[in-house]
Design a protein around this motif. Structure first.
Motif, PDB file in Angstrom:
ATOM      1  N   ALA A 431       0.487  -0.656  -0.113  1.00  0.00           N
ATOM      2  CA  ALA A 431       0.050   0.563   0.284  1.00  0.00           C
ATOM      3  C   ALA A 431       0.675   0.616   0.073  1.00  0.00           C
ATOM      4  CB  ALA A 431      -0.938  -0.011   1.137  1.00  0.00           C
ATOM      5  N   ALA A 432       2.356   1.713   0.665  1.00  0.00           N
ATOM      6  CA  ALA A 432       2.845   2.361   0.807  1.00  0.00           C
ATOM      7  C   ALA A 432       3.405   2.543  -0.297  1.00  0.00           C
ATOM      8  CB  ALA A 432       3.988   1.776   1.882  1.00  0.00           C
ATOM      9  N   ALA A 436       0.315   5.064  -0.748  1.00  0.00           N
ATOM     10  CA  ALA A 436      -0.977   5.695   0.293  1.00  0.00           C
ATOM     11  C   ALA A 436      -0.068   5.720   2.132  1.00  0.00           C
ATOM     12  CB  ALA A 436      -1.220   3.975   1.275  1.00  0.00           C
ATOM     13  N   SER A 437       0.045   7.172   2.378  1.00  0.00           N
ATOM     14  CA  SER A 437       0.527   7.952   3.547  1.00  0.00           C
ATOM     15  C   SER A 437      -0.024   6.448   4.518  1.00  0.00           C
ATOM     16  CB  SER A 437      -0.165   9.176   3.333  1.00  0.00           C
ATOM     17  OG  SER A 437      -1.433   8.777   4.433  1.00  0.00           O
ATOM     18  N   PRO A 438       1.360   6.126   5.711  1.00  0.00           N
ATOM     19  CA  PRO A 438       0.781   5.943   7.126  1.00  0.00           C
ATOM     20  C   PRO A 438      -0.712   6.253   7.494  1.00  0.00           C
ATOM     21  CG  PRO A 438       2.600   7.419   7.265  1.00  0.00           C
ATOM     22  CD  PRO A 438       2.129   8.036   5.935  1.00  0.00           C
ATOM     23  N   ARG A 440      -3.505   6.107   5.958  1.00  0.00           N
ATOM     24  CA  ARG A 440      -4.004   5.815   4.529  1.00  0.00           C
ATOM     25  C   ARG A 440      -3.370   3.868   4.944  1.00  0.00           C
ATOM     26  NH1 ARG A 440      -6.910   8.074   0.275  1.00  0.00           N
ATOM     27  NH2 ARG A 440      -7.691   6.082  -0.191  1.00  0.00           N
ATOM     28  N   ARG A 443      -5.813   2.866   7.155  1.00  0.00           N
ATOM     29  CA  ARG A 443      -7.464   2.746   7.034  1.00  0.00           C
ATOM     30  C   ARG A 443      -7.805   1.827   6.340  1.00  0.00           C
ATOM     31  NH1 ARG A 443      -9.565   7.746   4.386  1.00  0.00           N
ATOM     32  NH2 ARG A 443     -10.565   6.182   3.417  1.00  0.00           N
ATOM     33  N   GLU A 444      -6.909   1.663   4.768  1.00  0.00           N
ATOM     34  CA  GLU A 444      -6.986   0.690   4.021  1.00  0.00           C
ATOM     35  C   GLU A 444      -6.664  -0.866   4.304  1.00  0.00           C
ATOM     36  OE1 GLU A 444      -8.745   1.579   1.044  1.00  0.00           O
ATOM     37  OE2 GLU A 444      -8.111   3.879   1.181  1.00  0.00           O
ATOM     38  N   VAL A 445      -5.386  -0.980   5.032  1.00  0.00           N
ATOM     39  CA  VAL A 445      -5.380  -2.286   5.045  1.00  0.00           C
ATOM     40  C   VAL A 445      -5.564  -3.006   6.905  1.00  0.00           C
ATOM     41  CG1 VAL A 445      -3.284  -3.872   5.203  1.00  0.00           C
ATOM     42  CG2 VAL A 445      -3.270  -1.760   4.068  1.00  0.00           C
ATOM     43  N   PRO A 448     -10.035  -2.432   7.458  1.00  0.00           N
ATOM     44  CA  PRO A 448     -10.604  -3.593   6.991  1.00  0.00           C
ATOM     45  C   PRO A 448     -10.588  -5.355   7.553  1.00  0.00           C
ATOM     46  CG  PRO A 448      -9.733  -2.450   5.229  1.00  0.00           C
ATOM     47  CD  PRO A 448      -8.973  -1.961   6.529  1.00  0.00           C
ATOM     48  N   ILE A 449      -8.986  -5.534   8.339  1.00  0.00           N
ATOM     49  CA  ILE A 449      -8.443  -6.197   8.813  1.00  0.00           C
ATOM     50  C   ILE A 449      -9.151  -6.275  10.137  1.00  0.00           C
ATOM     51  CG2 ILE A 449      -6.939  -8.429   9.546  1.00  0.00           C
ATOM     52  CD1 ILE A 449      -5.846  -7.471   6.830  1.00  0.00           C
TER      53      ILE A 449
ATOM     54  N   LEU B  50      11.207   1.045   1.205  1.00  0.00           N
ATOM     55  CA  LEU B  50      11.176   0.273   2.788  1.00  0.00           C
ATOM     56  C   LEU B  50      11.880   0.142   3.893  1.00  0.00           C
ATOM     57  CD1 LEU B  50       8.822  -2.240   0.750  1.00  0.00           C
ATOM     58  CD2 LEU B  50       7.865  -0.413   2.102  1.00  0.00           C
ATOM     59  N   PRO B  70       8.111   6.012   1.339  1.00  0.00           N
ATOM     60  CA  PRO B  70       7.905   5.124   0.890  1.00  0.00           C
ATOM     61  C   PRO B  70       7.144   5.697  -0.712  1.00  0.00           C
ATOM     62  CG  PRO B  70       7.863   3.473   2.323  1.00  0.00           C
ATOM     63  CD  PRO B  70       8.056   4.998   2.306  1.00  0.00           C
ATOM     64  N   HIS B  71       6.015   5.970   0.065  1.00  0.00           N
ATOM     65  CA  HIS B  71       4.716   6.450  -0.888  1.00  0.00           C
ATOM     66  C   HIS B  71       4.784   8.059  -1.466  1.00  0.00           C
ATOM     67  CE1 HIS B  71       4.101   8.385   3.029  1.00  0.00           C
ATOM     68  NE2 HIS B  71       3.442   9.778   2.551  1.00  0.00           N
ATOM     69  N   PHE B  85      -4.267  -7.100  -1.728  1.00  0.00           N
ATOM     70  CA  PHE B  85      -4.803  -6.879  -1.165  1.00  0.00           C
ATOM     71  C   PHE B  85      -6.187  -8.303  -0.439  1.00  0.00           C
ATOM     72  CE2 PHE B  85      -3.935  -2.864  -1.540  1.00  0.00           C
ATOM     73  CZ  PHE B  85      -2.410  -2.933  -0.788  1.00  0.00           C
ATOM     74  N   GLN B  87      -8.813  -8.154   0.993  1.00  0.00           N
ATOM     75  CA  GLN B  87      -9.909  -7.892   1.536  1.00  0.00           C
ATOM     76  C   GLN B  87     -11.363  -7.307   0.266  1.00  0.00           C
ATOM     77  OE1 GLN B  87      -7.570  -6.950   2.810  1.00  0.00           O
ATOM     78  NE2 GLN B  87      -7.470  -4.240   3.004  1.00  0.00           N
ATOM     79  N   LYS B  88     -10.544  -6.814  -0.617  1.00  0.00           N
ATOM     80  CA  LYS B  88     -10.664  -5.793  -2.051  1.00  0.00           C
ATOM     81  C   LYS B  88     -10.847  -6.600  -3.260  1.00  0.00           C
ATOM     82  CE  LYS B  88      -8.099  -1.699  -0.677  1.00  0.00           C
ATOM     83  NZ  LYS B  88      -9.513  -1.255  -0.333  1.00  0.00           N
ATOM     84  N   PHE B  96      -6.927   0.676  -6.104  1.00  0.00           N
ATOM     85  CA  PHE B  96      -5.473   1.243  -5.056  1.00  0.00           C
ATOM     86  C   PHE B  96      -4.352   2.905  -5.588  1.00  0.00           C
ATOM     87  CE2 PHE B  96      -3.268   1.799  -1.509  1.00  0.00           C
ATOM     88  CZ  PHE B  96      -3.612   1.325  -0.135  1.00  0.00           C
ATOM     89  N   ARG B  99      -6.343   5.721  -6.365  1.00  0.00           N
ATOM     90  CA  ARG B  99      -7.190   6.405  -5.410  1.00  0.00           C
ATOM     91  C   ARG B  99      -6.111   6.968  -5.060  1.00  0.00           C
ATOM     92  NH1 ARG B  99      -8.660   2.491  -2.248  1.00  0.00           N
ATOM     93  NH2 ARG B  99      -9.659   3.930  -0.827  1.00  0.00           N
ATOM     94  N   MET B 100      -5.109   6.677  -4.446  1.00  0.00           N
ATOM     95  CA  MET B 100      -4.413   7.139  -3.744  1.00  0.00           C
ATOM     96  C   MET B 100      -3.777   8.600  -4.792  1.00  0.00           C
ATOM     97  SD  MET B 100      -3.535   5.586  -1.067  1.00  0.00           S
ATOM     98  CE  MET B 100      -5.561   4.823  -1.425  1.00  0.00           C
ATOM     99  N   ARG B 144      -2.054  -3.894 -10.666  1.00  0.00           N
ATOM    100  CA  ARG B 144      -1.591  -3.230  -9.658  1.00  0.00           C
ATOM    101  C   ARG B 144      -0.806  -1.167  -9.729  1.00  0.00           C
ATOM    102  NH1 ARG B 144      -2.173  -4.964  -3.668  1.00  0.00           N
ATOM    103  NH2 ARG B 144       0.076  -5.513  -4.412  1.00  0.00           N
TER     104      ARG B 144
END
Lengths: 531, 347
Positions: A431-432, A436-438, A440, A443-445, A448-449, B50, B70-71, B85, B87-88, B96, B99-100, B144
């Motif tokens: 996600a990063a 995605a910021s930390p 996000r 919230r996204e990863v 949901p779990i 990372l 990283p982002h 992911f 759950q998606k 994803f 959207r980011m 992705r």
């Protein structure tokens, strides 16, 4: 692993609230108690030797009895597949979320004055022991059975193929794998029974007292704060040692075991298996279901009379308000406490998701302390410390929820943290890298779990807050009692009507607690694929 | 596009990367090849942000990435096990990164559809991740990673878990796709076939250091060291004393036509005398009834129409040679072998 200073700052920011919360509402009150106890030198603890001895041995015997009865139960849930299993698992868990006051009341209905069994066992040790087993059965089933169900049965089978008998194979393979879990469960049960308050207070009569009960008596009845403070410290010392032991066992439990999905390890019972199942069902029925059933039956002894009386405000009433109002206060306090516990525990769990550093481990341990430190001490500490500005909370409606949240936070952390830690770190990294910021990423990863775990934690926190007694009895104001406090006061008064009302309130509280638990049990079983 | 300068990553006493420098030009496809534990995944993690390097710098488009999380690096990374992911659904995974970047919804939907067609799964959008096969997961992970149009796409063992036939087909597809899109790619793999088929340039790593860097053809024809030769699968490597263009190997004297520096030597020039590792390619081992070496066939490995024979010579280490399937002798048979040429390798 991301080793960046920004991450460290983020974690520190997340931890600020939980640490501050614990500092102000736990460390400060408890430290004040210690200060109070030491203010005039170390008081003579010799007079309490008998109480300490009773506390220790009843806890030890309770623990042994619980293990003896509940380990076969853990086996049944871990390894056997039978119809109605998930319902039974939920039923078995109900006693653990029941307020200790309700447990006391239930056993009183069974073996107390005019008890259904016709024998007087209240004010006796056996009643206390059995009530403790009743209360802690689920702890052993959940902690040991949880691991047991994920142990790979093929290891035992491999041992049998290599020539070991079934018993030998169990002793050589399964027992060592389970040993840390059994140890952890035993420590927890010992901890709960060592600090037992509501059950002993109601069933023990004047003759028997645990340290926790004695702290309450010294404070509330004899007004000897020094002795109470000294006893609190004594208990704190014992509990700290136990918690250190638990942390040590917990680390060992995390060591590598070959785990499988629970569904792959269960079998339909065969031959002797049916006998084992039947025997365990009898134990659960007699031990766990009977007291609760009797409680309900007793509450209806006078038809709906006891329930109607809850709404009336008799001049001679034990409470200053109709007993029914206590339900409203309990729900309000419980909801507020749940929110506080979720925020504090959730933030702490989010910050501690990465197993990093000694500091994280220290905070992890600190967060568990309220689990073991006597609720009475905490309530007492609130009384002593939170009465001066800027922390004058005596008349604040938040005082009770704060104390209840303190007791619930460890459960929230323990429910949410393992789920967060089980989230594959690479999902966060993916996600990063995708931008995605930390925040996000969380919230996204993570969310949901983890939301299901948060929901379960909320249910636990709510049930615990509803039933919290030790701290609440100190700090709840007379005109805003919670249900457990009301039950306790009603039980302390003579008269059939008071007794009936206590039974009725206990039944209502039991339904509330069990209902919130069962609702969440459905959430968990219905939506998540088990692994 | 990417410049890595003197990057070192230490985990305690262990150096996962040891003073590594590497550059990737725009639109270039570079494969980093090495055995597991050689530091190649760490290299990708450093570029992605990372993992912070203990020393050295990473530049993307000439901007030092020190302290950039990283982002905000704008690179793509396809993880070894895809890390989709769970759950998606498929579309949610592909969308994803878009959207980011806060792209408007209708544009996201269009782009996701386009990417799913690009990877050959146009109707997969609503499917849950758990239902995908390994090959499909790989394609979705690729879609992705491509979606936010990263300036550099990094692939960590992109085809690692797939079966052989699928891998061979996909690697060709991947190369065609990257060339068509003009993507700058840094891929790591332990599989030489994959690396050679995918890349414009191959970088071979050993113990956190770069052992060789060159075009696939160059690396294959002129392994830079005994390690590289063995890693590429050449078995007939031994130390030999070379005098006047003849290598004195444990199997006997063999002619050495080239220079040891990996450059194509002018005709007739021999490497300077001295001790070198020498490589005898399987094709330079001939079964010859008049050959000087007596050997026994110890085992055979089938490689399609060719068979690799594992020979035990009377003296010296085992020799491998490649023969057509129909003329392959059976294990246990005695053969005579002739080594035609040896290749001297740099130390």
């Amino acid at each position: 692993m991301i080793s960046d200073p920004a991450g460290a700052i983020r974690r520190a920011a997340l931890l600020a609230l939980p640490v501050g919360f614990l500092g102000v509402f736990f460390a400060y009150p408890v430290a004040s108690i210690v200060g109070l106890g030491l203010a005039h030198g170390v008081p003579d603890l010799g007079q309490f030797r008998g109480i300490l001895w009773f506390t220790v041995w009843q806890a030890a015997v309770s623990t042994a009895l619980t293990l003896a009865l509940a380990l076969p139960g853990a086996y049944v849930f871990a390894r056997l597949d039978f119809p109605g299993k998930s319902l039974l698992r939920a039923i078995v868990t109900v006693p653990f979320v029941l307020p200790t006051v309700v447990v006391g009341a239930a056993f009183l209905a069974l073996v107390g004055p005019d008890g259904l069994l016709g024998i007087r066992l209240d004010r006796s040790v056996p009643a206390i022991l059995v009530a403790h087993v009743f209360f802690n059965y689920a702890v052993v089933v959940r902690v040991v059975g949880g691991l047991w169900s994920h142990l790979d049965p093929r290891q035992e089978e491999a041992a049998q193929l290599l020539g070991a008998s079934r018993v030998r194979a169990w002793i050589a393979v399964t027992l060592p794998a389970l040993a840390p879990a059994i140890g952890a469960a035993a420590l927890l049960v010992f901890l709960f029974t060592f600090t037992s308050f509501g059950i002993v207070q109601i069933l023990g009569g004047p003759r028997f007292a645990t340290v926790e009960v004695e702290i309450y008596r010294q404070t509330a009845q004899l007004l000897d704060l020094r002795a109470a403070a000294a006893l609190s410290m004594l208990q704190f010392a014992v509990v700290s040692v136990l918690l250190l032991g638990q942390a040590w066992l917990g680390r060992r439990r995390e060591s590598m075991l070959s785990l499988v999905a629970a569904s792959s390890a269960v079998r339909r019972p065969r031959g002797k298996g049916w006998f084992v199942l039947a025997a365990n069902l009898v134990v659960m029925l007699v031990l766990l279901v009977t007291p609760l059933a009797v409680l309900v039956v007793r509450s209806f002894a006078d038809g709906l009379g006891a329930y109607r009386a809850l709404g009336q405000n008799d001049v001679r009433s034990t409470l200053f308000v109709p007993a029914r109002d206590a339900i409203g206060w309990s729900l309000a306090y419980g909801s507020a406490a749940t929110v506080i516990a979720l925020v504090v525990g959730g933030l702490a769990a989010a910050a501690m998701t990465r197993r990093a550093g000694r500091l994280t481990r220290a905070i992890d341990g600190l967060l568990m302390l309220p689990l073991g430190v006597s609720a009475v001490t905490v309530g007492f500490g609130f009384l002593v410390t939170l009465d001066t500005p800027p922390l004058d909370l005596r008349s604040s409606p938040l005082l009770v929820p704060l104390a209840q949240a303190l007791v619930a936070v460890p459960f929230v952390v323990r429910t949410v943290l393992p789920v967060l830690r089980a989230v594959d770190a690479r999902l966060r990294e993916a996600a990063a890298v995708l931008g995605a910021s930390p925040w996000r990423v969380w919230r996204e990863v993570d969310l949901p779990i983890a939301w299901r775990a948060l929901l379960v934690a909320a249910g636990f926190a709510f049930a615990i807050s509803l039933g919290e007694f030790g701290a609440t009895v100190f700090i709840a104001r007379p005109d805003t009692p919670t249900v457990p406090v009301a039950i306790f006061r009603l039980l302390g008064r003579p008269g059939e009507l008071n007794y009936g009302q206590a039974m009725a309130l206990s039944t209502i509280l039991m339904v509330l607690c069990a209902g919130s638990l069962l609702a969440l049990e459905r959430v968990r079983l219905g939506r998540s694929a088990e692994f | 596009m990417l410049r890595i300068e003197h990057v070192t990553v230490s985990f305690g006493a262990h150096r996962a990367l040891d003073d590594v420098s590497l550059a990737v030009a725009d639109h270039e496809i570079v494969s980093v090849l090495g055995p597991s534990g050689s530091g190649k995944s760490t290299l990708l993690r450093v570029v992605a942000g990372l993992q912070n390097p203990s020393a050295g710098s990473v530049f993307l488009a000439d901007r030092n990435q020190h302290g950039v999380p990283p982002h905000r690096r704008g690179v793509g990374l396809m993880f070894q096990d895809h890390a989709l992911f769970p759950q998606k659904d498929v579309a949610g995974n592909v969308a994803f990164g878009l959207r980011m970047r806060r792209e408007p919804r209708h544009r996201i939907a269009g782009k996701v559809a386009g990417l799913l067609s690009l990877v050959g799964l146009p109707d997969a959008g609503p499917r849950p991740i758990a239902e995908l096969s390994g090959g499909e997961q790989q394609r979705i992970a690729l879609a992705r990673a491509l979606a936010p149009e990263p300036r550099l796409l990094m692939l960590d063992e992109p085809l690692g878990q797939l079966d052989r036939t699928l891998r061979e087909r996909l690697v060709t597809e991947l190369r065609q796709l990257f060339v068509r899109l003009g993507t700058t790619v840094l891929a790591v793999t332990h599989d030489q076939g994959e690396a050679f088929a995918l890349a414009d340039r191959v970088v071979i790593m050993r113990d956190g250091r770069i052992a060789q860097d060159g075009s696939p053809q160059d690396v294959w024809q002129h392994p830079g060291s005994e390690f590289v030769a063995r890693f590429l699968g050449f078995a007939n490597v031994a130390r030999a004393k070379i005098t006047a263009g003849v290598a004195h190997t444990p199997w006997g004297p063999v002619a050495v036509p080239g220079a040891p520096d990996g450059e194509h030597p002018p005709d007739g020039e021999h490497p300077a005398d001295g001790e070198y590792p020498v490589l005898i390619r399987p094709g330079d081992v001939r079964l010859d009834p008049d050959g000087p070496i007596d050997a026994t066939v110890a085992a055979r490995t089938f490689r399609g129409d060719q068979v690799t024979l594992h020979l035990t010579p009377e003296s010296g280490p085992p020799i491998e040679c490649s023969v057509p399937l129909d003329s392959a002798p059976s294990p246990g048979e005695g053969v005579r072998v002739c080594l035609t040429t040896a290749q001297a390798l740099p130390e």
